[in-house]
Motif scaffolding. Structure first.
Motif, mmCIF file in Angstrom:
data_model
loop_
_atom_site.group_PDB
_atom_site.id
_atom_site.type_symbol
_atom_site.label_atom_id
_atom_site.label_comp_id
_atom_site.label_asym_id
_atom_site.label_seq_id
_atom_site.Cartn_x
_atom_site.Cartn_y
_atom_site.Cartn_z
ATOM 1 N N ALA A 1 -3.889 3.149 -4.684
ATOM 2 C CA ALA A 1 -4.077 2.095 -3.475
ATOM 3 C C ALA A 1 -5.413 1.648 -3.774
ATOM 4 N N ASP A 2 -6.262 2.426 -3.423
ATOM 5 C CA ASP A 2 -7.672 2.136 -3.461
ATOM 6 C C ASP A 2 -7.764 1.454 -5.112
ATOM 7 N N LEU B 1 0.843 -0.646 0.095
ATOM 8 C CA LEU B 1 0.223 0.086 0.474
ATOM 9 C C LEU B 1 0.758 1.036 0.193
ATOM 10 N N ALA B 2 1.977 1.133 0.858
ATOM 11 C CA ALA B 2 2.738 2.714 0.771
ATOM 12 C C ALA B 2 3.537 2.771 -0.416
ATOM 13 N N ALA C 1 -4.281 2.531 5.377
ATOM 14 C CA ALA C 1 -5.426 2.619 5.496
ATOM 15 C C ALA C 1 -6.131 4.231 6.444
ATOM 16 N N LEU C 2 -5.132 4.372 7.298
ATOM 17 C CA LEU C 2 -5.547 4.904 8.557
ATOM 18 C C LEU C 2 -6.450 6.295 8.032
ATOM 19 N N LEU D 1 -9.820 4.199 0.342
ATOM 20 C CA LEU D 1 -8.276 2.467 0.446
ATOM 21 C C LEU D 1 -9.687 1.676 1.856
ATOM 22 N N GLN D 2 -10.111 2.658 2.782
ATOM 23 C CA GLN D 2 -10.425 1.453 3.660
ATOM 24 C C GLN D 2 -11.776 0.620 2.738
#
Length: 233
Positions: A83-84, A76-77, A104-105, A110-111
Motif C-alpha cells: 500500500a505505501d 488500501l486493504a 493506515a492506522l 503508509l501515513q
C-alpha cells in the motif's frame, strides 16, 4: 441422476453506480452528488462496515470516468503490504480515491505516503475522496499533519441498511445477475442467513453459479438444497 451443467459464465459483481445505491434518499448520496458536480475541498465517506462506502466511492469514480476525467483508485486493504509503495507511486490526478483509510492506522509509512499524496494532489488543484469506518479526527496514533488534513475534509456519514432495505438490496442484486426471487423464497432465505452485506454478496455469487449449474430457479426447494449443501462443505 442427471449431471449438473457447468456454469457458462463466472459470477460477477453488479455495477456499482450511484443510481443503484440504497437508500436512494440517503443524505450522503446527495452530498456526494453535489460534491462531484462542483463542491469544493475533499470528501470523506464514513460509516460502519457494510453501509455502502465502497459502493459510493466506486460509483463516484464511474461518474468521473463518464465525464472523461482522470481518476486514481487506491483500495488500501487490497493492496496490503504494497500500500505505501502504491500510494507513493500514485500520480497527482484531478481525482484520487482512497478506500479503507483505516488501514493506515497501524502503518506509519503508509501515513507518510498518504500525507504526501494529499499535498501532491491539492497542489495540482485536484481533489481527494476517502472512505473509512472511523473518524480520522479521533485517531490519536495518526500522523498529526495527516490527521489535520483529513479533518478539513467534508464528511458524509452513512448508516447500515435496515431489514427492509437489505431485502430490497438483495433482490436488486439478484435481478442484476439474472436471478428472480419470489417473496416466499426471499423470506425462507433471510430467516437462515446472516445480514451483513459482504456476506450477502458472497451468498449471491454462490447462488449465481450453483443455480446456473443446476439449471434451477431460486425456489424454496432449491434454496433448501443449496443451504444444506453449504452446511456439509
Amino acid at each position: 441422476m442427471s449431471t449438473p451443467q457447468l456454469p457458462l459464465r463466472l459470477a460477477r459483481p453488479p455495477r456499482a453506480g450511484l443510481e443503484d445505491f440504497l437508500p436512494a434518499d440517503a443524505p450522503a448520496l446527495s452530498l456526494l452528488r453535489d460534491w462531484l458536480a462542483g463542491g469544493r475541498g475533499n470528501l470523506l465517506l464514513r460509516g460502519p462496515a457494510g453501509c455502502g462506502k465502497s459502493h459510493l466511492l466506486l460509483g463516484a469514480l464511474e461518474r468521473i470516468a463518464a465525464r472523461g476525467e482522470q481518476a486514481g483508485y487506491l483500495p488500501l486493504a487490497a493492496l496490503g503490504t504494497r500500500a505505501d509503495a502504491m500510494v507513493e507511486a500514485q500520480p497527482a490526478l484531478p481525482w484520487v480515491a482512497v478506500d479503507d483509510l483505516d488501514e493506515a492506522l497501524i502503518d506509519p509509512a503508509l501515513q507518510r505516503a498518504l500525507f504526501a499524496l494529499h499535498n501532491r494532489v491539492g497542489d495540482q488543484g485536484g481533489r481527494m475522496l476517502y472512505a473509512s469506518r472511523g473518524n480520522p479526527g479521533d485517531w490519536t496514533s495518526l500522523l498529526p499533519d495527516l490527521r489535520s488534513r483529513l479533518g478539513q475534509s467534508v464528511q458524509a456519514l452513512l448508516q447500515p441498511l435496515d431489514e427492509a432495505q437489505r431485502r430490497e438490496w438483495f433482490t436488486r442484486r439478484a435481478a442484476a445477475l439474472g436471478m428472480q426471487l419470489d417473496e416466499a423464497s426471499l423470506e425462507y432465505l433471510f430467516r437462515r442467513v446472516g445480514r451483513d452485506l459482504p456476506g450477502l454478496q458472497r451468498l449471491l455469487d454462490r447462488l449465481d453459479v450453483d443455480s446456473l449449474a443446476a439449471q434451477r430457479r431460486l425456489t424454496v426447494p432449491f434454496l433448501r438444497d443449496f443451504l444444506a449443501a453449504g452446511e456439509s462443505d
